[in-house]
Scaffold this motif. Sequence first.
Motif, short mmCIF file in Angstrom:
data_model
loop_
_atom_site.label_atom_id
_atom_site.label_comp_id
_atom_site.label_asym_id
_atom_site.label_seq_id
_atom_site.Cartn_x
_atom_site.Cartn_y
_atom_site.Cartn_z
N VAL A 135 0.85 -1.19 0.00
CA VAL A 135 0.00 0.00 0.00
C VAL A 135 0.89 1.24 0.00
N GLY A 136 0.55 2.21 -0.84
CA GLY A 136 1.23 3.50 -0.83
C GLY A 136 0.19 4.61 -0.85
N MET A 137 0.46 5.71 -0.19
CA MET A 137 -0.53 6.78 -0.14
C MET A 137 0.12 8.13 0.02
N ILE A 138 -0.62 9.15 -0.41
CA ILE A 138 -0.29 10.54 -0.15
C ILE A 138 -1.59 11.24 0.22
N GLY A 139 -1.54 12.09 1.22
CA GLY A 139 -2.79 12.71 1.65
C GLY A 139 -2.53 13.98 2.46
N TRP A 140 -3.62 14.54 2.89
CA TRP A 140 -3.57 15.75 3.72
C TRP A 140 -4.53 15.56 4.89
N ALA A 141 -4.02 15.79 6.10
CA ALA A 141 -4.85 15.77 7.30
C ALA A 141 -4.21 16.69 8.32
N PRO A 142 -4.96 17.63 8.90
CA PRO A 142 -4.38 18.53 9.90
C PRO A 142 -3.76 17.73 11.04
N LEU A 143 -2.60 18.16 11.51
CA LEU A 143 -1.93 17.48 12.61
C LEU A 143 -2.73 17.66 13.89
N PRO A 144 -2.64 16.67 14.81
CA PRO A 144 -3.35 16.81 16.09
C PRO A 144 -2.90 18.06 16.83
N GLN A 145 -3.86 18.75 17.45
CA GLN A 145 -3.55 19.95 18.22
C GLN A 145 -3.35 19.58 19.68
N PRO A 146 -2.50 20.32 20.41
CA PRO A 146 -2.34 20.04 21.84
C PRO A 146 -3.68 20.12 22.54
N ASP A 147 -3.95 19.12 23.41
CA ASP A 147 -5.22 19.16 24.12
C ASP A 147 -5.12 20.12 25.31
N SER A 148 -6.21 20.21 26.04
CA SER A 148 -6.27 21.19 27.12
C SER A 148 -5.24 20.93 28.19
N ALA A 149 -4.83 19.68 28.36
CA ALA A 149 -3.82 19.39 29.37
C ALA A 149 -2.46 19.92 28.98
N GLU A 150 -2.23 20.09 27.65
CA GLU A 150 -0.93 20.56 27.18
C GLU A 150 -0.86 22.07 27.12
N ARG A 151 -2.00 22.70 26.91
CA ARG A 151 -1.95 24.13 26.65
C ARG A 151 -1.57 24.90 27.90
N ALA A 152 -0.80 25.93 27.74
CA ALA A 152 -0.41 26.78 28.87
C ALA A 152 -1.63 27.57 29.34
N PRO A 153 -1.66 27.93 30.60
CA PRO A 153 -2.79 28.74 31.08
C PRO A 153 -2.95 30.00 30.25
N ALA A 154 -4.18 30.28 29.91
CA ALA A 154 -4.44 31.43 29.05
C ALA A 154 -4.20 32.72 29.82
N VAL A 155 -3.40 33.59 29.26
CA VAL A 155 -3.17 34.90 29.85
C VAL A 155 -3.32 35.94 28.77
N ALA A 156 -3.67 37.11 29.16
CA ALA A 156 -3.81 38.18 28.20
C ALA A 156 -2.46 38.49 27.58
N ALA A 157 -2.43 38.66 26.28
CA ALA A 157 -1.18 38.92 25.59
C ALA A 157 -0.67 40.31 25.96
N GLY A 158 0.65 40.40 26.16
CA GLY A 158 1.26 41.71 26.33
C GLY A 158 1.69 42.01 27.75
N ASP A 159 2.57 42.99 27.84
CA ASP A 159 3.07 43.50 29.11
C ASP A 159 3.26 45.00 28.90
N LYS A 160 2.17 45.75 29.02
CA LYS A 160 2.16 47.15 28.62
C LYS A 160 3.21 47.99 29.35
N ASP A 161 3.43 47.70 30.64
CA ASP A 161 4.38 48.53 31.38
C ASP A 161 5.80 47.97 31.38
N ASP A 162 6.01 46.83 30.68
CA ASP A 162 7.34 46.26 30.49
C ASP A 162 8.04 46.01 31.83
N ASP A 163 7.27 45.45 32.79
CA ASP A 163 7.89 45.13 34.07
C ASP A 163 8.11 43.64 34.25
N GLY A 164 7.90 42.86 33.17
CA GLY A 164 8.14 41.43 33.21
C GLY A 164 7.01 40.62 33.79
#
Length: 615
Positions: free
Chosen positions: A299-328
């Motif tokens: 059997v030989g094949m070529i195809g397209w399928a989106p790669l698995p995305q990290p599940d909720s256990a892998e994702r980092a805690p959601a935080v608002a993007a940015g650091d407006k005052d640049d204090d780290g």
Amino acid sequence: MRSPSIAAAASTAVLMTLASASRGQTTGGFSLDRFEPAPAGDAFFGVPSPAAPGHLAPRVHAMLDYAHRPIHSSGDSPIDLVSSQALLRLGASLALWDRLLLSLDAPLAVAQGGDDPGIPGVAFTELTAPELGDLRFGARLRVLGRDAGPLQLGIGGYLFAPTGTPAQYTGDEEPRGAFHASLGGRLGTARSSLGFLWSASGGVELGGGPNRPQQLTFGAAAGALLGGDLLQLGAEAYGAAPLGGDLLLSSTPVQREEAGLNAELLLGAKLRVLGGLTFGAAVGPGLTNAIGTPSVRAVGMIGWAPLPQPDSAERAPAVAAGDKDDDGIDDALDACPDVKGDPSPDPAMDGCPPADRDGDTVRDIDDACPTTPGARSADVTRSGCPDDRDGDGFHDGIDACLDVPGSSSDDPRKVGCPADADDDGIVDASDACPKVKGTASRDPKQNGCPDDPDGDGVRGAADACPNERGRPDPDPAQNGCPRFVRVHADEITTSKPVQFIVYGKTRAQTVAPISDDLLREVRDAIQQNPDIELVEVQGHTDDSGSEEYNLRLSQERAEAVLSWLVAAGVPREKLVARGYGFERPLGDNRVKTGRQKNRRVQFMIIKRKGAAVQR
């Protein structure tokens, strides 16, 4: 499975299309191919999974399925009644709501052939190509388990439309249906360097006409994922067991044969690149001699399928993007997101500046020296700072040499003083060996340098590390220095961290080979300093996870490094391993850079010859 006598008889009057008959009669014939590909985008070639990841997520593939000798006789005069059959399959699937998968498979026989058994009075129907096969429509529902989780359950079914030609072994006379349940899952995340996939299915096939018996279907597959989802290696076995009945091979004369157990094995690999472009190949033997089971399938094949995305256990805690005052401190955690501040254990003050810590009436937000009293100044870089008597840029509150211009230093006792890193009384500006104590010399190239105390062949001022055995280097700053290691009074420091393999087989094997050069220099440092009698190999972590887990992890990693050093020649009695978990952080665990600092292995000198090391 066919007996030898039946197989020998079949060699003289077999196959659905050997005989011709009058119109309106059943002349034999059925869909010969026993390989049912999994829906487009599935992990395995022939064993379906229970997954249905994504919403409105399409997947497609083109697959070439080649069966060698799917019907052959054994006996004194073997005949390959069907010597080969190659089908081009175009498949597509669509995932909905992360639960439902709809699929389509369109087979086309692009090459097939067989031998004429030469039976008098029996017309041999020559196999031709191209010939359309039976279209397959499918649906599958994931009923239990999370997507990409270790255990999932799915139920599904196929409906086959009789669009093929029975006399050409590409289709059945009537529609047929197939129903199955599947179990499967994934161990390891989409970001892991090593993962594991598995799937198992079982079901029933009904219909297809009088020439095709009803049957139970089964399959099992397992595979390893390397480099995330880059490369998949696996094996799968599948087949079908008839529920009684036989196959009509010819109607003129009538020739029937008992349907046998079909079983095949495939060993295959898939390569996924560019976010989902997939190339695959598999090959394997037939495990039985039943009709439809080839001696070899490829059997030989070529195809397209989106790669698995990290599940909720892998994702980092959601935080608002940015650091407006640049204090780290991320804005989502910063109680004063518009004003630069400092970390605080009090969430209400985290990221906020204290009002006036040094009490000099210059608020910390405007104070260039917020912990040292000073006078207000129009120069914002000096406001709130003491005077700078010697004008070297270090105000008198921190300048250890008030009347002599100097430079910066990590040692508060040397801030603002002329640099003399080795404390040999020769300032670095004149010291040809500024990091190693030496003696004064009229030769500028030898001033402040020893001869060659480390014996590494790099002598005098040319040796940037005269007390540490190193190697020649075209970079003057590295000439005669180890690449990664420095020996101090109480610690052997490294310029880069020890790295580990997440899934090492033994403790010693968890140390990544990329760290071998670094650890060899640690070994050399211990061996080249015989006064070092005891080194504590310390393991440290960040605060991700429980205290118990981090203590165990840090201890195991410290012991793995100790084992590596002992195997490399360091006497066991000179080493001790201890894990501290996250109790001794170097950085702030709330920020990424702080967590990276905290995940480390340190080599602390506990005892030198004659005395314990003072800290």
